[in-house]
Design a protein around this motif. Structure first.
Motif, PDB file in Angstrom:
ATOM      1  N   THR A  27       0.844  -1.196   0.000  1.00 21.90           N
ATOM      2  CA  THR A  27       0.000   0.000   0.000  1.00 21.90           C
ATOM      3  C   THR A  27       0.877   1.243   0.000  1.00 21.90           C
ATOM      4  O   THR A  27       0.619   2.214  -0.735  1.00 21.90           O
ATOM      5  N   ARG A  28       1.928   1.228   0.778  1.00 29.07           N
ATOM      6  CA  ARG A  28       2.836   2.378   0.804  1.00 29.07           C
ATOM      7  C   ARG A  28       3.537   2.562  -0.543  1.00 29.07           C
ATOM      8  O   ARG A  28       3.684   3.673  -1.037  1.00 29.07           O
ATOM      9  N   ARG A  29       3.954   1.460  -1.116  1.00 27.07           N
ATOM     10  CA  ARG A  29       4.622   1.547  -2.421  1.00 27.07           C
ATOM     11  C   ARG A  29       3.672   2.099  -3.478  1.00 27.07           C
ATOM     12  O   ARG A  29       4.062   2.906  -4.315  1.00 27.07           O
ATOM     13  N   LEU A  30       2.430   1.649  -3.391  1.00 24.48           N
ATOM     14  CA  LEU A  30       1.426   2.140  -4.337  1.00 24.48           C
ATOM     15  C   LEU A  30       1.180   3.635  -4.116  1.00 24.48           C
ATOM     16  O   LEU A  30       1.039   4.399  -5.073  1.00 24.48           O
ATOM     17  N   GLY A  31       1.171   4.079  -2.869  1.00 25.43           N
ATOM     18  CA  GLY A  31       1.008   5.508  -2.557  1.00 25.43           C
ATOM     19  C   GLY A  31       2.182   6.325  -3.086  1.00 25.43           C
ATOM     20  O   GLY A  31       2.007   7.406  -3.656  1.00 25.43           O
ATOM     21  N   HIS A  32       3.400   5.790  -2.915  1.00 21.31           N
ATOM     22  CA  HIS A  32       4.590   6.468  -3.452  1.00 21.31           C
ATOM     23  C   HIS A  32       4.539   6.548  -4.973  1.00 21.31           C
ATOM     24  O   HIS A  32       4.899   7.574  -5.574  1.00 21.31           O
ATOM     25  N   LEU A  33       4.092   5.464  -5.584  1.00 15.30           N
ATOM     26  CA  LEU A  33       3.982   5.432  -7.037  1.00 15.30           C
ATOM     27  C   LEU A  33       2.973   6.468  -7.519  1.00 15.30           C
ATOM     28  O   LEU A  33       3.254   7.221  -8.459  1.00 15.30           O
ATOM     29  N   ALA A  34       1.839   6.549  -6.864  1.00 16.29           N
ATOM     30  CA  ALA A  34       0.821   7.525  -7.251  1.00 16.29           C
ATOM     31  C   ALA A  34       1.349   8.947  -7.056  1.00 16.29           C
ATOM     32  O   ALA A  34       1.154   9.828  -7.915  1.00 16.29           O
ATOM     33  N   ALA A  35       2.053   9.183  -5.960  1.00 18.37           N
ATOM     34  CA  ALA A  35       2.618  10.511  -5.700  1.00 18.37           C
ATOM     35  C   ALA A  35       3.665  10.860  -6.752  1.00 18.37           C
ATOM     36  O   ALA A  35       3.736  12.007  -7.244  1.00 18.37           O
ATOM     37  N   SER A  36       4.476   9.912  -7.139  1.00 26.19           N
ATOM     38  CA  SER A  36       5.497  10.148  -8.161  1.00 26.19           C
ATOM     39  C   SER A  36       4.867  10.461  -9.504  1.00 26.19           C
ATOM     40  O   SER A  36       5.334  11.344 -10.239  1.00 26.19           O
ATOM     41  N   ILE A  37       3.784   9.760  -9.817  1.00 26.37           N
ATOM     42  CA  ILE A  37       3.096  10.003 -11.095  1.00 26.37           C
ATOM     43  C   ILE A  37       2.491  11.398 -11.103  1.00 26.37           C
ATOM     44  O   ILE A  37       2.585  12.130 -12.079  1.00 26.37           O
ATOM     45  N   VAL A  38       1.862  11.788  -9.990  1.00 25.27           N
ATOM     46  CA  VAL A  38       1.260  13.119  -9.898  1.00 25.27           C
ATOM     47  C   VAL A  38       2.347  14.194 -10.005  1.00 25.27           C
ATOM     48  O   VAL A  38       2.192  15.196 -10.709  1.00 25.27           O
ATOM     49  N   GLU A  39       3.464  13.975  -9.320  1.00 21.52           N
ATOM     50  CA  GLU A  39       4.565  14.945  -9.377  1.00 21.52           C
ATOM     51  C   GLU A  39       5.113  15.063 -10.796  1.00 21.52           C
ATOM     52  O   GLU A  39       5.359  16.176 -11.289  1.00 21.52           O
ATOM     53  N   ALA A  40       5.310  13.938 -11.479  1.00 20.48           N
ATOM     54  CA  ALA A  40       5.793  13.956 -12.855  1.00 20.48           C
ATOM     55  C   ALA A  40       4.799  14.648 -13.781  1.00 20.48           C
ATOM     56  O   ALA A  40       5.186  15.397 -14.684  1.00 20.48           O
ATOM     57  N   ASP A  41       3.522  14.448 -13.535  1.00 17.62           N
ATOM     58  CA  ASP A  41       2.492  15.076 -14.349  1.00 17.62           C
ATOM     59  C   ASP A  41       2.515  16.598 -14.146  1.00 17.62           C
ATOM     60  O   ASP A  41       2.363  17.359 -15.100  1.00 17.62           O
ATOM     61  N   ARG A  42       2.692  17.038 -12.903  1.00 16.97           N
ATOM     62  CA  ARG A  42       2.739  18.457 -12.629  1.00 16.97           C
ATOM     63  C   ARG A  42       3.944  19.120 -13.302  1.00 16.97           C
ATOM     64  O   ARG A  42       3.852  20.210 -13.858  1.00 16.97           O
ATOM     65  N   LYS A  43       5.099  18.442 -13.273  1.00 14.03           N
ATOM     66  CA  LYS A  43       6.298  18.977 -13.926  1.00 14.03           C
ATOM     67  C   LYS A  43       6.091  19.069 -15.420  1.00 14.03           C
ATOM     68  O   LYS A  43       6.546  20.006 -16.081  1.00 14.03           O
ATOM     69  N   ALA A  44       5.396  18.086 -15.996  1.00  8.48           N
ATOM     70  CA  ALA A  44       5.189  18.084 -17.421  1.00  8.48           C
ATOM     71  C   ALA A  44       4.244  19.204 -17.856  1.00  8.48           C
ATOM     72  O   ALA A  44       4.347  19.749 -18.944  1.00  8.48           O
ATOM     73  N   CYS A  45       3.304  19.575 -16.974  1.00  9.49           N
ATOM     74  CA  CYS A  45       2.334  20.622 -17.325  1.00  9.49           C
ATOM     75  C   CYS A  45       2.947  22.019 -17.230  1.00  9.49           C
ATOM     76  O   CYS A  45       2.390  22.968 -17.773  1.00  9.49           O
TER      77      CYS A  45
END
Length: 163
Positions: free
Chosen positions: A144-162
């Motif tokens: 669950t923690r790994r999945l939370g980290h993965l989701a946070a990383s995806i959101v962060e990468a998406d924000r940088k891309a925007c």
């Protein structure tokens, strides 16, 4: 046939030429020369044998100058035209150099963004692989923690891309 010893100036005066022309004539004809008491060169010459007719002066006549003046004016006009073209070419060169500098900066920025995106992609792929390898949820909730980290990383990468 009377042979006279004359200086170059005297020979020139007798032949109606300059002293330099008289000296040149004496050299060409290989006339015998000697030195006088005052150190001047004397040429032994028989004026009856010398059939020298001086050339007319080479001064330019007014009719000969006109074609040269026209040519000079044409060349001046060509110089003005070429100078104007050089100014235009220089301006084009400066514009293209500025454009190339801007493109270089953009390329460097795009390269840096691409490298950062590759690093984020590699990290996310590692996290996805770790989640797949982990299988089911264990007692501590690591998946669950790994999945939370993965989701946070995806959101962060998406924000940088925007941005």
């Amino acid at each position: 046939m009377s042979v006279e010893a004359l200086t170059y100036a005297a020979l020139g005066a007798r032949l109606a030429v300059s002293p330099e022309a008289a000296r040149s004539l004496a050299k060409r004809r290989r006339l015998p020369r000697s030195l006088s008491d005052d150190g001047k060169a004397l040429v032994s010459v028989d004026l009856a044998e010398i059939r020298h007719t001086p050339r007319p002066p080479r001064g330019r006549q007014a009719g000969n100058i006109a074609p040269f003046a026209a040519k000079i004016e044409a060349l001046k006009a060509e110089i003005v035209r070429l100078e104007a073209r050089a100014v235009d070419d220089r301006a084009d060169f400066e514009r293209e150099r500025e454009r190339a500098d801007r493109l270089t900066v953009e390329l460097l920025q795009a390269t840096a963004e691409t490298m950062a995106a590759k690093e984020v992609t590699a990290r996310l792929e590692d996290e996805v692989a770790a989640l797949r390898a982990g299988g089911s949820v264990d007692s501590r909730g690591q998946a669950t923690r790994r999945l939370g980290h993965l989701a946070a990383s995806i959101v962060e990468a998406d924000r940088k891309a925007c941005r």
